[in-house]
Every structure is written in structure tokens, then in C-alpha cells.
Design a protein around this motif. Structure first.
Motif, short mmCIF file in Angstrom:
data_model
loop_
_atom_site.label_atom_id
_atom_site.label_comp_id
_atom_site.label_asym_id
_atom_site.label_seq_id
_atom_site.Cartn_x
_atom_site.Cartn_y
_atom_site.Cartn_z
N GLN A 1 -7.31 0.67 10.92
CA GLN A 1 -7.33 2.12 10.46
C GLN A 1 -6.49 3.09 10.95
OE1 GLN A 1 -8.66 2.47 7.14
NE2 GLN A 1 -7.36 4.44 7.26
N ARG B 1 -3.70 10.40 3.13
CA ARG B 1 -5.22 10.04 2.31
C ARG B 1 -4.96 9.39 0.96
NH1 ARG B 1 -5.73 16.25 2.30
NH2 ARG B 1 -6.92 16.52 4.17
N ARG C 1 0.88 -1.09 -0.27
CA ARG C 1 -0.01 -0.18 0.01
C ARG C 1 0.74 1.33 0.09
NH1 ARG C 1 -4.33 1.82 4.61
NH2 ARG C 1 -5.43 -0.52 4.10
N THR D 1 -2.94 1.90 10.30
CA THR D 1 -2.26 2.19 9.23
C THR D 1 -1.97 3.79 8.72
OG1 THR D 1 -4.34 2.16 8.29
CG2 THR D 1 -3.04 -0.04 8.17
N ASP D 2 -2.79 4.50 9.31
CA ASP D 2 -2.78 5.87 9.15
C ASP D 2 -1.22 6.44 9.89
OD1 ASP D 2 -5.06 5.99 7.69
OD2 ASP D 2 -6.32 7.05 9.16
N GLN E 1 -2.87 6.72 0.86
CA GLN E 1 -2.52 5.45 1.10
C GLN E 1 -3.79 4.72 1.66
OE1 GLN E 1 -2.51 3.67 4.24
NE2 GLN E 1 -3.30 5.69 5.43
N SER E 2 -4.57 5.57 2.09
CA SER E 2 -5.93 5.16 2.61
C SER E 2 -6.77 4.86 1.42
CB SER E 2 -6.69 6.21 3.48
OG SER E 2 -8.08 5.67 3.88
N TRP E 3 -6.85 5.64 0.36
CA TRP E 3 -7.68 5.06 -0.85
C TRP E 3 -7.02 3.83 -1.73
CZ3 TRP E 3 -7.05 10.99 -2.57
CH2 TRP E 3 -7.94 11.81 -1.83
N GLN F 1 -8.37 0.94 0.26
CA GLN F 1 -9.61 0.48 -0.08
C GLN F 1 -9.68 0.11 -1.41
OE1 GLN F 1 -11.81 4.55 0.09
NE2 GLN F 1 -11.08 4.79 2.26
#
Length: 171
Positions: free
Chosen positions: A114, A155, A4, A117-118, A157-159, A162
Motif C-alpha cells: 500500500q 485517494r 489502476r 503504490t501510494d 487510485q487507492s479506491w 480496492q
């Protein structure tokens, strides 16, 4: 998580603005598929960070010094062109960073996947000690005076996460 972050590292937010996050992720994945272990071998930032995971030489040598049993490639440039070596390096540095976090902070950030990972993403893009201070002060990893680049990186890496979950069931 390593995948990721390595994907996120090669997404240009300006390009993403025009083609979208999914197109950017596909472009990185195609580059990896086409080049396999040599993908992003010659990627180099203005700060001297190299390879797919974008490490600078000082960080590389610090990890080698702290993890001699990891048998990381002694030569920085060769080590950063070896994808397996670079992934192992990323795992070692996370271990080192998490080991040095105050237990209270570690407990607080590891309460949800979450959140965790953030934190790892914010620390990957910025000094984890600064991220921990920001978190202790604002209860966010990118609040306060965190650089915009860091906010955008978390943001992205979060996308990416997903997308990987939706398309490939990778968490």
C-alpha cells in the motif's frame, strides 16, 4: 498498478462527487472496452499531456533517451496513441524514477504494498523527487504543502485499487 493509475487519471473528482467512484470506474472501463487500444487516444490535458497515461513530450523523450532498447515509438503523438507503447513507457519511467531514489527512501517506501503504490501514484501525479522530499519531511506522500490535486489523486487510485481487487481480483 499501471491499469489502476490509468483509470485514476481519467476520473474527474467533480463528476465522482455526484455519481460515485464505482460509476466513474465503470465509465472508464466501458470506454476502454469499447475502444480497446484506441481508448483515450485523443485525450489531451491543458499541459499537453496525451493519451491514456497522460505524458508530456519532454518526459516521453527523456524515457526514450534513457531506454533506447525499449524501442519506444520515436514520434510522441503516435507513441501516445499506441496503448502498448504507452504502458511500456509507464513501466520504463517507474524504473528510472525508482533507480534515482536514495536507497534509504526506497527501502522505507517499499515496506508495504500500500505504501509503495501510494508513492507510485503520488509520483505519477507529481514529481517523484518532490514526493520523496515530502515523505522524508512528513512521513506521508501528500502531507505538508502537497497540492490538493495530488492528495485527491492518491485517494482516487487507492479506491480504484480496492474496486479492482473486489470486482476482478486484480491487485
Amino acid at each position: 498498478m499501471v491499469l489502476r493509475l490509468m483509470i485514476a487519471e481519467h476520473i474527474d473528482p467533480l463528476h465522482m462527487k455526484y455519481v460515485g467512484i464505482e460509476q466513474c470506474i465503470h465509465e472508464v472501463l466501458i470506454t476502454i472496452a469499447a475502444n480497446r487500444g484506441r481508448a483515450y487516444t485523443y485525450a489531451k490535458s491543458s499541459a499537453g499531456a496525451r493519451g491514456m497515461p497522460q505524458f508530456i513530450e519532454d518526459s516521453y523523450q527523456m524515457v526514450r533517451d534513457n531506454y533506447p532498447k525499449a524501442l519506444l515509438e520515436p514520434n510522441f503523438e503516435r507513441g501516445m496513441t499506441d496503448l502498448r507503447n504507452a504502458v511500456w513507457l509507464r513501466c520504463c519511467i517507474w524504473n528510472l524514477e525508482l533507480t534515482h531514489l536514495p536507497q534509504k527512501t526506497l527501502k522505507s517506501i517499499s515496506g508495504s504494498s500500500q505504501h509503495f503504490t501510494d508513492f507510485l501514484a503520488a509520483g505519477y501525479n507529481r514529481n517523484p523527487a518532490h514526493v520523496a522530499k515530502t515523505y522524508n519531511r512528513t512521513r506521508t506522500f501528500t502531507g505538508g504543502n502537497a497540492p490538493f490535486e495530488n492528495k485527491m489523486y492518491v485517494r482516487i487510485q487507492s479506491w480504484v485499487g480496492q474496486f479492482l481487487k473486489k470486482e476482478y481480483d486484480i491487485t
